[in-house]
Design a protein around this motif. Structure first.
Motif, PDB file in Angstrom:
ATOM      1  N   LEU A  22       0.440  -1.290   0.064  1.00 13.21           N
ATOM      2  CA  LEU A  22      -0.181  -0.106   0.236  1.00 13.21           C
ATOM      3  C   LEU A  22       1.097   1.340  -0.084  1.00 13.21           C
ATOM      4  CD1 LEU A  22      -2.531  -0.672   1.961  1.00 13.21           C
ATOM      5  CD2 LEU A  22      -3.315  -0.754  -0.059  1.00 13.21           C
ATOM      6  N   LYS A  67     -14.475   5.238  -9.406  1.00 16.01           N
ATOM      7  CA  LYS A  67     -15.193   4.800  -7.962  1.00 16.01           C
ATOM      8  C   LYS A  67     -14.750   6.346  -7.456  1.00 16.01           C
ATOM      9  CE  LYS A  67     -15.637  -0.098  -7.118  1.00 16.01           C
ATOM     10  NZ  LYS A  67     -15.599  -0.334  -9.188  1.00 16.01           N
ATOM     11  N   LYS A  68     -14.746   7.533  -7.774  1.00 20.58           N
ATOM     12  CA  LYS A  68     -14.686   8.514  -7.648  1.00 20.58           C
ATOM     13  C   LYS A  68     -16.159   9.441  -7.121  1.00 20.58           C
ATOM     14  CE  LYS A  68      -9.888   7.918  -7.759  1.00 20.58           C
ATOM     15  NZ  LYS A  68      -9.138   8.864  -8.368  1.00 20.58           N
ATOM     16  N   LEU A 147      -8.790  -7.037  -1.268  1.00 20.64           N
ATOM     17  CA  LEU A 147      -9.025  -5.702  -1.395  1.00 20.64           C
ATOM     18  C   LEU A 147     -10.810  -5.301  -1.883  1.00 20.64           C
ATOM     19  CD1 LEU A 147      -4.901  -5.009  -2.583  1.00 20.64           C
ATOM     20  CD2 LEU A 147      -6.280  -4.778  -0.552  1.00 20.64           C
ATOM     21  N   ARG A 148     -10.882  -5.478  -2.423  1.00 21.20           N
ATOM     22  CA  ARG A 148     -12.448  -4.973  -3.278  1.00 21.20           C
ATOM     23  C   ARG A 148     -13.370  -5.723  -2.324  1.00 21.20           C
ATOM     24  NH1 ARG A 148     -12.249  -7.346  -8.843  1.00 21.20           N
ATOM     25  NH2 ARG A 148     -11.318  -6.120  -9.814  1.00 21.20           N
ATOM     26  N   GLU A 149     -12.806  -6.552  -1.378  1.00 21.45           N
ATOM     27  CA  GLU A 149     -14.479  -6.734  -0.176  1.00 21.45           C
ATOM     28  C   GLU A 149     -14.205  -5.427   0.741  1.00 21.45           C
ATOM     29  OE1 GLU A 149     -14.684 -10.435   0.104  1.00 21.45           O
ATOM     30  OE2 GLU A 149     -16.172 -11.062  -1.297  1.00 21.45           O
ATOM     31  N   SER A 150     -12.817  -5.593   1.215  1.00 25.28           N
ATOM     32  CA  SER A 150     -12.313  -4.172   2.461  1.00 25.28           C
ATOM     33  C   SER A 150     -12.810  -3.720   1.966  1.00 25.28           C
ATOM     34  CB  SER A 150     -10.958  -5.089   2.715  1.00 25.28           C
ATOM     35  OG  SER A 150     -10.600  -5.964   2.751  1.00 25.28           O
ATOM     36  N   TYR A 151     -12.571  -2.931   0.813  1.00 26.27           N
ATOM     37  CA  TYR A 151     -13.217  -1.651   0.565  1.00 26.27           C
ATOM     38  C   TYR A 151     -14.033  -1.771   0.990  1.00 26.27           C
ATOM     39  CZ  TYR A 151     -13.034   2.311  -2.367  1.00 26.27           C
ATOM     40  OH  TYR A 151     -13.365   4.027  -2.901  1.00 26.27           O
ATOM     41  N   GLU A 152     -15.081  -2.819  -0.585  1.00 23.62           N
ATOM     42  CA  GLU A 152     -16.613  -2.057  -0.143  1.00 23.62           C
ATOM     43  C   GLU A 152     -17.114  -2.297   1.038  1.00 23.62           C
ATOM     44  OE1 GLU A 152     -17.901  -5.473  -3.133  1.00 23.62           O
ATOM     45  OE2 GLU A 152     -17.019  -3.570  -5.002  1.00 23.62           O
ATOM     46  N   ARG A 154     -16.024  -1.630   3.595  1.00 24.79           N
ATOM     47  CA  ARG A 154     -15.364   0.336   5.066  1.00 24.79           C
ATOM     48  C   ARG A 154     -16.144   1.211   4.082  1.00 24.79           C
ATOM     49  NH1 ARG A 154     -11.952  -3.339   6.301  1.00 24.79           N
ATOM     50  NH2 ARG A 154     -10.064  -2.267   7.791  1.00 24.79           N
ATOM     51  N   PHE A 155     -16.339   1.531   2.389  1.00 17.44           N
ATOM     52  CA  PHE A 155     -17.148   3.061   2.346  1.00 17.44           C
ATOM     53  C   PHE A 155     -18.111   2.277   1.020  1.00 17.44           C
ATOM     54  CE2 PHE A 155     -12.093   2.489   2.127  1.00 17.44           C
ATOM     55  CZ  PHE A 155     -12.325   3.603   2.984  1.00 17.44           C
TER      56      PHE A 155
END
Length: 155
Positions: A22, A67-68, A147-152, A154-155
């Protein structure tokens, strides 16, 4: 949010490597480069240009794809427009709609960027060659999925 604790050496190594990954991504995103041009570009700018070249030509479409927010995309579009790399034209269906198109310089830069990406990915693939191909593919897919699942989540 429920926290799971894992103190195994494998977990600590994994966490350390993800942290380093990261940090490298953050460093990469924060540095401008020259892509066979005298115009310095940040990765976000050149990647947006690549999407425009691929046919995603509206700010809303780009925002959804990246996704912005539309505001963030508009800022990037304004920067690359000022650099002479993208043209803005009114849309046919609405005066508020803006259609984006790369200039010749923009096309040249995206072509070069594609070549650089291909070289980098080939180099990474080769550096990972000690692992069987199946493992290389599975490892990157598994990491991306996680990473996608963790991102989704959280946000």
């Amino acid at each position: 949010m429920e926290q799971r604790k894992n103190d195994s050496p494998e977990f600590r190594k994994f966490a350390s490597e993800i942290r380093e990954l990261l940090e490298l991504i953050s460093l990469y995103q924060g540095m401008s480069r020259y892509y066979e041009s005298d115009v310095p570009l940040y990765p976000a700018e050149v990647h947006l240009m690549r999407h425009i070249e691929e046919g995603i030509t509206g700010v809303t479409e780009l925002a959804n794809h990246e996704k912005k927010t539309k505001s963030a995309i508009s800022q990037i579009v304004t920067r690359i427009h000022k650099k002479g790399l993208v043209e803005k034209t009114p849309g046919e269906s609405s005066r508020r709609e803006i259609v984006l198109k790369l200039t010749e310089e923009g096309k040249k830069i995206t072509k070069y960027h594609k070549e650089v990406d291909e070289q980098l990915f080939a180099e990474l693939w080769e550096r990972m060659s000690s692992a069987p191909e199946q493992q290389r593919l599975a490892g990157t897919s598994l990491l991306l999925h996680a990473l996608r699942e963790s991102y989704e989540a959280r946000f």
